[in-house]
Design a protein around this motif. Structure first.
Motif, PDB file in Angstrom:
ATOM      1  N   LEU A 268      82.446  44.932  -4.804  1.00  0.00           N
ATOM      2  CA  LEU A 268      81.164  44.530  -4.219  1.00  0.00           C
ATOM      3  C   LEU A 268      81.321  43.225  -3.447  1.00  0.00           C
ATOM      4  CD1 LEU A 268      79.142  45.056  -7.518  1.00  0.00           C
ATOM      5  CD2 LEU A 268      79.371  46.675  -5.632  1.00  0.00           C
ATOM      6  N   ARG A 269      80.599  43.127  -2.362  1.00  0.00           N
ATOM      7  CA  ARG A 269      80.609  41.896  -1.573  1.00  0.00           C
ATOM      8  C   ARG A 269      79.212  41.664  -1.006  1.00  0.00           C
ATOM      9  NH1 ARG A 269      84.752  41.402  -3.704  1.00  0.00           N
ATOM     10  NH2 ARG A 269      86.815  40.934  -2.861  1.00  0.00           N
ATOM     11  N   MET A 270      78.959  40.409  -0.580  1.00  0.00           N
ATOM     12  CA  MET A 270      77.721  40.114   0.149  1.00  0.00           C
ATOM     13  C   MET A 270      78.108  39.465   1.473  1.00  0.00           C
ATOM     14  SD  MET A 270      74.385  38.026  -1.000  1.00  0.00           S
ATOM     15  CE  MET A 270      73.666  39.304  -1.981  1.00  0.00           C
TER      16      MET A 270
ATOM     17  N   ILE B 150      87.749  41.526 -20.007  1.00  0.00           N
ATOM     18  CA  ILE B 150      87.406  42.828 -19.415  1.00  0.00           C
ATOM     19  C   ILE B 150      88.384  43.169 -18.298  1.00  0.00           C
ATOM     20  CG2 ILE B 150      85.639  44.142 -18.171  1.00  0.00           C
ATOM     21  CD1 ILE B 150      83.587  42.308 -19.670  1.00  0.00           C
ATOM     22  N   ALA B 151      88.578  42.198 -17.378  1.00  0.00           N
ATOM     23  CA  ALA B 151      89.420  42.484 -16.201  1.00  0.00           C
ATOM     24  C   ALA B 151      90.879  42.679 -16.592  1.00  0.00           C
ATOM     25  CB  ALA B 151      89.303  41.353 -15.183  1.00  0.00           C
ATOM     26  N   GLY B 152      91.305  42.054 -17.687  1.00  0.00           N
ATOM     27  CA  GLY B 152      92.727  42.067 -18.018  1.00  0.00           C
ATOM     28  C   GLY B 152      93.135  43.089 -19.062  1.00  0.00           C
TER      29      GLY B 152
ATOM     30  N   PHE C 297      94.136  46.740  -6.163  1.00  0.00           N
ATOM     31  CA  PHE C 297      93.836  45.410  -6.706  1.00  0.00           C
ATOM     32  C   PHE C 297      92.930  44.644  -5.736  1.00  0.00           C
ATOM     33  CE2 PHE C 297      97.926  46.628  -8.609  1.00  0.00           C
ATOM     34  CZ  PHE C 297      97.638  46.446  -9.953  1.00  0.00           C
ATOM     35  N   SER C 298      92.233  45.400  -4.864  1.00  0.00           N
ATOM     36  CA  SER C 298      91.381  44.828  -3.831  1.00  0.00           C
ATOM     37  C   SER C 298      92.207  44.000  -2.844  1.00  0.00           C
ATOM     38  CB  SER C 298      90.247  44.026  -4.467  1.00  0.00           C
ATOM     39  OG  SER C 298      89.333  43.611  -3.481  1.00  0.00           O
ATOM     40  N   GLY C 299      91.539  43.260  -1.953  1.00  0.00           N
ATOM     41  CA  GLY C 299      92.277  42.488  -0.959  1.00  0.00           C
ATOM     42  C   GLY C 299      91.542  41.197  -0.645  1.00  0.00           C
TER      43      GLY C 299
ATOM     44  N   PRO D 197      90.845  36.952  -0.278  1.00  0.00           N
ATOM     45  CA  PRO D 197      90.970  35.801  -1.184  1.00  0.00           C
ATOM     46  C   PRO D 197      90.440  36.049  -2.607  1.00  0.00           C
ATOM     47  CG  PRO D 197      89.390  35.333   0.582  1.00  0.00           C
ATOM     48  CD  PRO D 197      89.994  36.678   0.878  1.00  0.00           C
ATOM     49  N   ARG D 198      89.594  37.062  -2.807  1.00  0.00           N
ATOM     50  CA  ARG D 198      89.087  37.304  -4.166  1.00  0.00           C
ATOM     51  C   ARG D 198      89.695  38.575  -4.753  1.00  0.00           C
ATOM     52  NH1 ARG D 198      84.594  34.355  -5.925  1.00  0.00           N
ATOM     53  NH2 ARG D 198      85.056  35.333  -7.914  1.00  0.00           N
ATOM     54  N   ASN D 199      90.930  38.875  -4.385  1.00  0.00           N
ATOM     55  CA  ASN D 199      91.544  40.080  -4.963  1.00  0.00           C
ATOM     56  C   ASN D 199      91.928  39.802  -6.419  1.00  0.00           C
ATOM     57  OD1 ASN D 199      93.764  38.475  -4.732  1.00  0.00           O
ATOM     58  ND2 ASN D 199      95.082  40.041  -3.872  1.00  0.00           N
ATOM     59  N   CYS D 200      92.543  40.786  -7.056  1.00  0.00           N
ATOM     60  CA  CYS D 200      92.862  40.657  -8.488  1.00  0.00           C
ATOM     61  C   CYS D 200      93.896  39.560  -8.711  1.00  0.00           C
ATOM     62  CB  CYS D 200      93.395  41.980  -9.005  1.00  0.00           C
ATOM     63  SG  CYS D 200      93.927  41.851 -10.711  1.00  0.00           S
ATOM     64  N   ILE D 201      93.522  38.632  -9.570  1.00  0.00           N
ATOM     65  CA  ILE D 201      94.416  37.498  -9.828  1.00  0.00           C
ATOM     66  C   ILE D 201      95.572  37.916 -10.745  1.00  0.00           C
ATOM     67  CG2 ILE D 201      93.277  36.577 -11.897  1.00  0.00           C
ATOM     68  CD1 ILE D 201      93.302  33.851 -10.588  1.00  0.00           C
TER      69      ILE D 201
HETATM   70  C1  HEM Z   1      95.892  48.001 -13.495  1.00  0.00           C
HETATM   71  C2  HEM Z   1      95.440  46.794 -13.686  1.00  0.00           C
HETATM   72  C3  HEM Z   1      94.396  46.118 -12.866  1.00  0.00           C
HETATM   73  C4  HEM Z   1      93.666  46.587 -11.803  1.00  0.00           C
HETATM   74  C5  HEM Z   1      93.719  47.966 -11.152  1.00  0.00           C
HETATM   75  C6  HEM Z   1      92.802  45.503 -11.375  1.00  0.00           C
HETATM   76  C7  HEM Z   1      91.923  45.584 -10.310  1.00  0.00           C
HETATM   77  C8  HEM Z   1      91.053  44.578  -9.950  1.00  0.00           C
HETATM   78  C9  HEM Z   1      90.076  44.688  -8.902  1.00  0.00           C
HETATM   79  C10 HEM Z   1      89.850  45.915  -8.015  1.00  0.00           C
HETATM   80  C11 HEM Z   1      89.415  43.509  -8.855  1.00  0.00           C
HETATM   81  C12 HEM Z   1      88.220  43.185  -7.933  1.00  0.00           C
HETATM   82  C13 HEM Z   1      88.554  42.187  -6.906  1.00  0.00           C
HETATM   83  C14 HEM Z   1      87.485  42.121  -5.861  1.00  0.00           C
HETATM   84  O1  HEM Z   1      86.283  42.014  -6.151  1.00  0.00           O
HETATM   85  O2  HEM Z   1      87.866  42.160  -4.688  1.00  0.00           O
HETATM   86  C15 HEM Z   1      89.957  42.640  -9.871  1.00  0.00           C
HETATM   87  C16 HEM Z   1      89.550  41.355 -10.142  1.00  0.00           C
HETATM   88  C17 HEM Z   1      90.053  40.567 -11.135  1.00  0.00           C
HETATM   89  N1  HEM Z   1      91.111  40.866 -11.976  1.00  0.00           N
HETATM   90 FE1  HEM Z   1      92.152  42.596 -12.002  1.00  0.00          FE
HETATM   91  N2  HEM Z   1      93.025  44.413 -12.173  1.00  0.00           N
HETATM   92  C18 HEM Z   1      93.990  44.746 -13.103  1.00  0.00           C
HETATM   93  C19 HEM Z   1      94.525  43.931 -14.081  1.00  0.00           C
HETATM   94  C20 HEM Z   1      94.181  42.626 -14.300  1.00  0.00           C
HETATM   95  C21 HEM Z   1      94.800  41.747 -15.265  1.00  0.00           C
HETATM   96  C22 HEM Z   1      95.958  42.133 -16.186  1.00  0.00           C
HETATM   97  C23 HEM Z   1      94.143  40.549 -15.195  1.00  0.00           C
HETATM   98  C24 HEM Z   1      94.352  39.276 -15.959  1.00  0.00           C
HETATM   99  C25 HEM Z   1      95.381  39.002 -16.696  1.00  0.00           C
HETATM  100  C26 HEM Z   1      93.120  40.679 -14.177  1.00  0.00           C
HETATM  101  C27 HEM Z   1      92.238  39.682 -13.820  1.00  0.00           C
HETATM  102  C28 HEM Z   1      91.298  39.790 -12.825  1.00  0.00           C
HETATM  103  C29 HEM Z   1      90.327  38.741 -12.520  1.00  0.00           C
HETATM  104  C30 HEM Z   1      90.180  37.386 -13.216  1.00  0.00           C
HETATM  105  C31 HEM Z   1      89.546  39.224 -11.463  1.00  0.00           C
HETATM  106  C32 HEM Z   1      88.403  38.509 -10.737  1.00  0.00           C
HETATM  107  C33 HEM Z   1      88.959  37.765  -9.552  1.00  0.00           C
HETATM  108  C34 HEM Z   1      87.874  37.040  -8.769  1.00  0.00           C
HETATM  109  O3  HEM Z   1      86.708  37.419  -8.838  1.00  0.00           O
HETATM  110  O4  HEM Z   1      88.236  36.097  -8.065  1.00  0.00           O
HETATM  111  N3  HEM Z   1      93.180  41.948 -13.640  1.00  0.00           N
HETATM  112  N4  HEM Z   1      90.980  43.324 -10.524  1.00  0.00           N
END
Ligand code: HEM
Length: 265
Positions: free
Chosen positions: A142-144, A72-74, A203-205, A207-211
């Motif tokens: 979201l955060r707590m 979903i995230a990727g 991509f958030s900010g 330690p739990r920003n987007c990996i």
């Molecule tokens: C335009 C592309 C993308 C955007 C705008 C985006 C944005 C975000 C945002 C806003 C979060 C939430 C972080 C938070 O709660 O602070 C997140 C989490 C995450 N993203 Fe992305 N993302 C993108 C692409 C990707 C891709 C390509 C991958 C993997 C290959 C990915 C993997 C993840 C994962 C695993 C998390 C959860 C991190 C965690 O909870 O520690 N994302 N992303």
């Protein structure tokens, strides 16, 4: 995620686990491993299963959660951002031409994109950043709170759920002059230096920003560079204001992207 997807991913994990266990068993007993098993690619799922054999205990359910998160995230995030980029290219044909010129200048007409090209596609990068400012596809995070927070006028007690509205931040006129005016030059280094680093968080900010943010930027630059070389992009939308938005896990336009592409002559 709907029930059918849940069952599908669960089944994939179970089948892959069975195949993986069988391969490990054969390896341990010195039995011959067939060619298909040897050729198998190192997918994310295979790497997770391998980890479970190297000491990190993960149940099928935990592995499935990791696969769900990455799926979903990727995928939806980059797909929706790319689609918004196409809308913005269609809405700003002069900018589209400038970005195309940059792409042709750096890549020529048919060379593949390389890692070295990434840092040279500057206008394309600023363009993607500006698209993500106006359309942050993860519009809220979201955060707590784990302790009481004092914000001066407001107190947030420990244990509260907090919704952080990134889209509101990105469209806040106190930070962004004419927030709905599309202007990639907002991301020129001298402009960025004038703003608080946390005024832009697609991509958030923390330690739990987007990996996946580096990979996401590289894959989006590559896709857009390849697309612009071959196609002209158009859209029915005339203004950003007329694009109504909804959150369907990620941010999408209520009325679709309304993009058309034409092969260049
Ligand atoms: C335009 C592309 C993308 C955007 C705008 C985006 C944005 C975000 C945002 C806003 C979060 C939430 C972080 C938070 O709660 O602070 C997140 C989490 C995450 N993203 Fe992305 N993302 C993108 C692409 C990707 C891709 C390509 C991958 C993997 C290959 C990915 C993997 C993840 C994962 C695993 C998390 C959860 C991190 C965690 O909870 O520690 N994302 N992303």
């Amino acid at each position: 995620m709907n029930y059918n997807n849940y069952c599908f991913f669960q089944q994939v994990v179970m089948e892959k686990r069975k195949q993986f266990d069988e391969k490990m068993r054969k390896q341990k007993n010195g039995e011959e491993i067939c060619e298909d098993e040897l050729k198998e690619k190192k997918t994310f799922l295979n790497l997770l299963l391998q980890l479970t054999h190297e000491g990190t205990k993960m149940t099928d359910d935990e592995v499935r959660h990791e696969v769900d998160t990455f799926t979903i995230a990727g995928t939806d995030t980059t797909a929706s951002t790319l689609s918004f980029c196409l809308v913005m290219l269609g809405m700003h044909p002069d900018l589209q031409e400038k970005i195309r010129e940059e792409v042709i200048d750096i890549l020529g007409e048919d060379r593949d994109v390389t890692h070295e090209d990434m840092s040279r596609l500057n206008l394309l990068e600023r363009f993607i950043k500006e698209t993500l400012r106006i359309f942050p596809v993860g519009p809220i995070v979201l955060r707590m709170t784990d302790h009481d927070i004092n914000l001066g006028k407001h107190q947030i007690p420990a244990g509260c759920s907090i919704v952080l509205g990134l889209i509101r931040l990105h469209r806040n006129p106190e930070i962004w002059k004419d927030p709905l005016k599309f202007n990639p030059d907002r991301f020129l280094p001298e402009e960025v230096a004038k703003r608080h680093p946390y005024s832009y968080l697609p991509f958030s900010g923390g330690p739990r920003n987007c990996i996946g943010y580096k990979y996401a930027m590289m894959s989006m630059k590559t896709t857009l560079a390849m697309t612009l070389r071959k196609f002209v992009v158009m859209t029915e939308y005339k203004t950003i204001e007329e694009i109504r938005l909804r959150i369907n896990i990620v941010l999408k336009p209520t009325d679709g992207y309304k993009v058309y592409v034409k092969l260049r002559e």
